[in-house]
Design a protein around this motif. Structure first.
Motif, short mmCIF file in Angstrom:
data_model
loop_
_atom_site.label_atom_id
_atom_site.label_comp_id
_atom_site.label_asym_id
_atom_site.label_seq_id
_atom_site.Cartn_x
_atom_site.Cartn_y
_atom_site.Cartn_z
N ALA A 91 0.95 -1.13 0.08
CA ALA A 91 -0.07 0.12 -0.07
C ALA A 91 1.04 1.21 0.04
O ALA A 91 0.55 2.30 -0.69
CB ALA A 91 -1.00 -0.12 1.20
N ASP A 92 1.92 1.32 0.68
CA ASP A 92 2.94 2.35 0.72
C ASP A 92 3.69 2.57 -0.63
O ASP A 92 3.76 3.77 -1.15
CB ASP A 92 4.15 2.42 1.72
N VAL A 93 3.98 1.50 -1.37
CA VAL A 93 4.31 1.49 -2.68
C VAL A 93 3.45 2.20 -3.59
O VAL A 93 3.85 3.25 -4.45
CB VAL A 93 4.87 -0.07 -3.38
N CYS A 94 2.20 1.69 -3.58
CA CYS A 94 1.35 2.24 -4.56
C CYS A 94 1.14 3.85 -4.05
O CYS A 94 0.94 4.57 -4.98
CB CYS A 94 -0.12 1.49 -4.22
N ASN A 95 0.71 4.16 -2.70
CA ASN A 95 0.49 5.62 -2.38
C ASN A 95 1.56 6.44 -2.69
O ASN A 95 1.44 7.53 -3.19
CB ASN A 95 0.33 5.69 -0.88
N ARG A 96 2.97 5.94 -2.63
CA ARG A 96 4.12 6.87 -3.06
C ARG A 96 3.95 7.05 -4.63
O ARG A 96 4.38 8.17 -4.99
CB ARG A 96 5.36 6.08 -2.57
N LEU A 97 3.66 5.96 -5.39
CA LEU A 97 3.76 6.15 -6.63
C LEU A 97 2.68 7.04 -7.18
O LEU A 97 3.02 7.90 -7.97
CB LEU A 97 3.37 4.88 -7.26
N VAL A 98 1.30 7.20 -6.56
CA VAL A 98 0.27 8.00 -6.79
C VAL A 98 0.38 9.36 -6.45
O VAL A 98 0.30 10.22 -7.28
CB VAL A 98 -1.18 7.52 -6.14
N ASP A 99 1.17 9.61 -5.41
CA ASP A 99 1.38 10.92 -4.91
C ASP A 99 2.60 11.64 -5.78
O ASP A 99 2.46 12.85 -6.31
CB ASP A 99 2.22 10.91 -3.39
#
Length: 286
Positions: A86-94
């Protein structure tokens, strides 16, 4: 095609299976970042091969293999209480939102300062979609934004991975330099540089100075890659096409040598050249 809900369910199923394998499979249980890394490199190359072939079924399979590795590294990090998928996805989206200010307002990721602004945007028009009108402007803006991120690149070229294959690395170095304005004003001027580097290479080869010849060969290749970039041709893709063409034609020679009952080692260069030209003619008919 699948709905968003079906896609989310499929991703959840992958994570569930990975969790179970990590717990119950002896091979999966013992994997580390270090043990997976060589396999990851291989999987990425297999994906690239599928993309070159244009085989949709193979592309789908190889994308799955790469996705597995992304989830696997995230799972290992989660076990170490470092981060999870989830952190990987959120950092990518940000990151995507931050680097597309012509589409998203910085406040959408909580940025206190709405700058840097995209090309052609002033205080009155800030936040309006569509102000950046070309793909090249997006790329140039992207590079500037990366330099301003807290954990972004410290210099223009620091974002080029050291482990990239040399040909691809040269192309990326030139691209990044171009994005901050360091480039030929007229792409046609590059040919004088290519000819200059070829002349210097030939001069060193005649001297049989291996060290200097190696350096000049590098300069020549770098200039050819530069020319390819200026004319919007990917040199890595071009070289791979040449590789595949050579393989096809050489295989043709080998197959016919077998039919003739004459090993390649016993064929003359003239006989092999004749079969090579025959292979070329066969390709032209297709």
């Amino acid at each position: 095609m699948h709905t968003k809900e079906e896609k989310m369910a499929a991703f959840g199923r992958l994570l569930d299976v990975l969790d179970e394998l990590r717990e119950k499979c002896p091979w999966d249980k013992k994997q580390t970042n270090g043990s997976l890394r060589p396999n990851t490199i291989e999987e990425v190359y297999e994906l690239c091969d599928a993309l070159v072939k244009g085989d949709a079924d193979d592309e789908c399979k190889e994308l799955g293999d790469v996705l597995l590795h992304i989830c696997f590294y995230s799972k290992i990090a989660q076990e170490q209480s470092l981060f999870d998928v989830a952190d990987v996805c959120n950092r990518l989206v940000d990151k995507l939102i931050y680097r597309h200010p012509h589409v998203y307002h910085p406040s959408q990721i909580g940025a206190p300062d709405p700058k840097p602004l995209p090309y052609g945007v002033d205080e009155a028009t800030e936040g309006k979609e569509g102000e950046v009108s070309t793909a090249q402007q997006v790329i140039e803006n992207w590079e500037q934004l990366k330099l301003k991120e807290k954990d972004g690149n410290k210099s223009v070229l620091s974002g080029v991975p050291a482990a990239l294959p040399s040909l691809i690395k040269a192309y990326r170095i030139q691209e990044k330099s171009r994005n901050v304005g360091f480039d030929w004003e007229d792409k046609g001027d590059v040919w004088a540089k290519v000819r200059e580097e070829l002349g210097e290479l030939e001069a060193e080869l005649r001297k049989e100075d291996k060290a200097s010849s190696l350096e000049e060969l590098g300069d020549f290749l770098f200039s050819v890659i530069n020319a390819a970039r200026l004319y919007h041709l990917n040199p890595d893709s071009a070289l791979e096409l040449a590789n595949q063409k050579f393989i096809r034609r050489f295989n043709y020679i080998e197959e016919h040598s077998i039919k003739m009952g004459k090993p390649l080692t016993e064929m003359t260069l003239g006989e092999m050249d004749a079969l090579w030209e025959e292979a070329k003619r066969q390709e032209q008919k297709q």
